[in-house]
Scaffold this motif. Structure first.
Motif, PDB file in Angstrom:
ATOM      1  N   ASN A 137       5.485   3.018   8.874  1.00  0.00           N
ATOM      2  CA  ASN A 137       5.436   1.401   8.293  1.00  0.00           C
ATOM      3  C   ASN A 137       6.823   0.678   8.999  1.00  0.00           C
ATOM      4  O   ASN A 137       7.605   0.341   8.166  1.00  0.00           O
ATOM      5  N   HIS A 138       6.789   0.813  10.391  1.00  0.00           N
ATOM      6  CA  HIS A 138       8.120   0.131  11.054  1.00  0.00           C
ATOM      7  C   HIS A 138       7.855  -1.522  10.948  1.00  0.00           C
ATOM      8  O   HIS A 138       6.757  -1.957  11.299  1.00  0.00           O
ATOM      9  N   GLU A 153       0.861  -1.245   0.222  1.00  0.00           N
ATOM     10  CA  GLU A 153       0.191   0.072  -0.048  1.00  0.00           C
ATOM     11  C   GLU A 153       0.901   1.302  -0.056  1.00  0.00           C
ATOM     12  O   GLU A 153       0.332   2.256  -0.227  1.00  0.00           O
ATOM     13  N   THR A 154       2.077   1.021   0.341  1.00  0.00           N
ATOM     14  CA  THR A 154       3.139   2.300   0.137  1.00  0.00           C
ATOM     15  C   THR A 154       3.542   2.547  -1.190  1.00  0.00           C
ATOM     16  O   THR A 154       4.121   2.072  -1.856  1.00  0.00           O
ATOM     17  N   SER A 155       3.024   3.737  -1.816  1.00  0.00           N
ATOM     18  CA  SER A 155       3.456   4.274  -3.075  1.00  0.00           C
ATOM     19  C   SER A 155       4.700   5.303  -2.881  1.00  0.00           C
ATOM     20  O   SER A 155       4.694   6.039  -2.010  1.00  0.00           O
ATOM     21  N   LYS A 195       7.251  14.165   3.714  1.00  0.00           N
ATOM     22  CA  LYS A 195       7.095  13.214   2.954  1.00  0.00           C
ATOM     23  C   LYS A 195       7.832  13.212   1.915  1.00  0.00           C
ATOM     24  O   LYS A 195       7.800  12.474   0.702  1.00  0.00           O
ATOM     25  N   VAL A 196       9.093  14.263   1.938  1.00  0.00           N
ATOM     26  CA  VAL A 196       9.868  14.142   0.528  1.00  0.00           C
ATOM     27  C   VAL A 196      11.456  13.923   1.210  1.00  0.00           C
ATOM     28  O   VAL A 196      11.702  14.427   1.924  1.00  0.00           O
ATOM     29  N   ILE A 197      12.200  12.941   0.518  1.00  0.00           N
ATOM     30  CA  ILE A 197      13.116  12.721   0.665  1.00  0.00           C
ATOM     31  C   ILE A 197      14.048  13.094  -0.529  1.00  0.00           C
ATOM     32  O   ILE A 197      13.876  12.643  -1.903  1.00  0.00           O
ATOM     33  N   VAL A 198      15.216  13.792  -0.298  1.00  0.00           N
ATOM     34  CA  VAL A 198      15.923  14.325  -1.166  1.00  0.00           C
ATOM     35  C   VAL A 198      17.231  13.299  -1.488  1.00  0.00           C
ATOM     36  O   VAL A 198      17.764  12.719  -0.327  1.00  0.00           O
ATOM     37  N   LEU A 199      17.636  13.168  -2.574  1.00  0.00           N
ATOM     38  CA  LEU A 199      18.397  11.918  -2.906  1.00  0.00           C
ATOM     39  C   LEU A 199      19.340  12.775  -4.059  1.00  0.00           C
ATOM     40  O   LEU A 199      18.910  12.869  -5.094  1.00  0.00           O
ATOM     41  N   SER A 203      19.222   0.107   1.913  1.00  0.00           N
ATOM     42  CA  SER A 203      18.635  -0.269   3.480  1.00  0.00           C
ATOM     43  C   SER A 203      18.541   0.912   4.027  1.00  0.00           C
ATOM     44  O   SER A 203      17.531   1.176   4.774  1.00  0.00           O
ATOM     45  N   GLU A 204      19.351   1.967   4.212  1.00  0.00           N
ATOM     46  CA  GLU A 204      19.145   3.530   4.552  1.00  0.00           C
ATOM     47  C   GLU A 204      17.878   3.866   4.034  1.00  0.00           C
ATOM     48  O   GLU A 204      17.155   4.731   4.787  1.00  0.00           O
ATOM     49  N   LEU A 205      17.901   4.008   2.755  1.00  0.00           N
ATOM     50  CA  LEU A 205      16.569   4.515   2.187  1.00  0.00           C
ATOM     51  C   LEU A 205      15.403   3.888   2.454  1.00  0.00           C
ATOM     52  O   LEU A 205      14.463   4.638   2.863  1.00  0.00           O
ATOM     53  N   GLU A 206      15.320   2.712   2.617  1.00  0.00           N
ATOM     54  CA  GLU A 206      14.025   2.168   3.042  1.00  0.00           C
ATOM     55  C   GLU A 206      13.614   2.362   4.427  1.00  0.00           C
ATOM     56  O   GLU A 206      12.633   2.704   4.802  1.00  0.00           O
ATOM     57  N   TRP A 207      14.521   2.504   5.293  1.00  0.00           N
ATOM     58  CA  TRP A 207      14.381   2.662   6.763  1.00  0.00           C
ATOM     59  C   TRP A 207      13.995   4.148   6.864  1.00  0.00           C
ATOM     60  O   TRP A 207      13.002   4.549   7.586  1.00  0.00           O
ATOM     61  N   LYS A 208      14.459   5.086   5.968  1.00  0.00           N
ATOM     62  CA  LYS A 208      13.701   6.364   5.987  1.00  0.00           C
ATOM     63  C   LYS A 208      12.413   6.351   5.498  1.00  0.00           C
ATOM     64  O   LYS A 208      11.613   7.053   6.093  1.00  0.00           O
ATOM     65  N   ILE A 209      11.942   5.648   4.506  1.00  0.00           N
ATOM     66  CA  ILE A 209      10.573   5.679   3.864  1.00  0.00           C
ATOM     67  C   ILE A 209       9.797   5.124   5.060  1.00  0.00           C
ATOM     68  O   ILE A 209       8.785   5.672   5.437  1.00  0.00           O
ATOM     69  N   LYS A 210      10.290   3.987   5.789  1.00  0.00           N
ATOM     70  CA  LYS A 210       9.309   3.381   6.630  1.00  0.00           C
ATOM     71  C   LYS A 210       9.336   4.429   8.029  1.00  0.00           C
ATOM     72  O   LYS A 210       8.235   4.564   8.517  1.00  0.00           O
ATOM     73  N   ARG A 211      10.271   5.087   8.571  1.00  0.00           N
ATOM     74  CA  ARG A 211      10.278   5.903   9.311  1.00  0.00           C
ATOM     75  C   ARG A 211       9.078   7.085   9.108  1.00  0.00           C
ATOM     76  O   ARG A 211       8.236   7.600  10.012  1.00  0.00           O
TER      77      ARG A 211
END
Length: 267
Positions: A266-267, A147-149, A222-226, A254-262
């Motif tokens: 969605n931990h 469900e996470t887009s 909700k915005v992550i700068v990469l 792994s770091e990016l997904e952790w930030k998305i979950k945070r």
């Protein structure tokens, strides 16, 4: 006497679940490929089945076409995610040659990609139906995180493809944009949970994109700068524009997904 009314999505969902559960009862995985197609007749269906069987001869293959939703379903008894992905490449080439493919293929394997619940399979099917008219890429579906887009905005095709594949394997629904304007148009259309953006974007740069998103939806947090910009000034400007987090390249998935979950909780 009770009358049970099923919609077209429920019918195809239950049919797929039956195949999956039969395979899982034998302690075997079940690979599934879904593709939005028009005008699939019995002849082309049989041709597709023969072609897949030749290329993955070690796996029994079942194909059926759901006419109400115009979705082609390929089920590989014993198919892992890897072998099912290979079969999807064969199927994609055939459907393109026949001018039948109308959108994105979705690939999954159960239980490897998650628990095959009715709601998960229904979401799997809905994603394929909603992809009609989009590019004809192959995307992975995983029940977890489905469900996470996520919207990725980066002008580098290789970076986008790398992130997309890795996140889809984790179960996220991923969309792409190669410039700031396309990213904003896609954002307005799908309203993703997370936006991952490079600062160096054509048309609208990353700072402009973040501010435009904020004005549109107050998408705060909700915005992550990469980006490969590691200067303190760039980081400060990104946060001032409304970014919630900042990741520098080369990135760690792994770091990016952790930030998305945070950020999504969605931990």
């Amino acid at each position: 006497m009770a009358i049970v009314i099923r919609n077209s999505i429920q019918e195809i969902t239950l049919q797929l679940l039956q195949y999956i559960h039969l395979a899982n009862k034998k302690n075997a995985p079940c690979g599934v490929i879904l593709a939005p197609c028009a005008n699939m007749n019995p002849k082309t269906l049989e041709q597709a089945k023969v072609l897949i069987s030749k290329n993955v001869a070690f796996l029994p293959v079942q194909l059926f076409y759901d006419a109400p939703n115009q979705v082609l379903c390929a089920v590989l008894d014993g198919g892992t995610l890897g072998s099912t992905h290979y079969a999807s490449l064969v199927l994609k080439d055939f459907l393109q040659t026949q001018h039948l493919l109308q959108g994105q293929l979705r690939v999954s394997s159960f239980p490897e990609s998650g628990k095959p619940t009715e709601s998960a399979i229904a979401d799997f099917i809905q994603q394929v139906i909603q992809s009609k008219g989009n590019d004809d890429d192959i995307h992975f579906f995983t029940a977890a995180n489905a469900e996470t887009s996520v919207l990725i905005a980066d002008p580098d095709d290789l970076v986008r493809e790398f992130i997309k594949i890795r996140l889809e394997l984790k179960g996220y629904r991923v969309y792409e944009a190669k410039d700031g304007q396309e990213a904003y148009d896609t954002f307005v259309r799908i309203m993703p949970d997370i936006v991952i953006t490079e600062l160096n974007l054509p048309i609208l740069d990353g700072y402009q994109l973040i501010r435009t998103i904020q004005r549109k939806d107050s998408h705060e947090g909700k915005v992550i700068v990469l980006t490969d910009k590691q200067l303190t000034g760039s980081m400060s400007r990104a946060y001032e524009s409304g970014a919630a987090d900042y990741v520098t390249k080369p990135l760690s998935i792994s770091e990016l997904e952790w930030k998305i979950k945070r950020l999504t909780g969605n931990h």
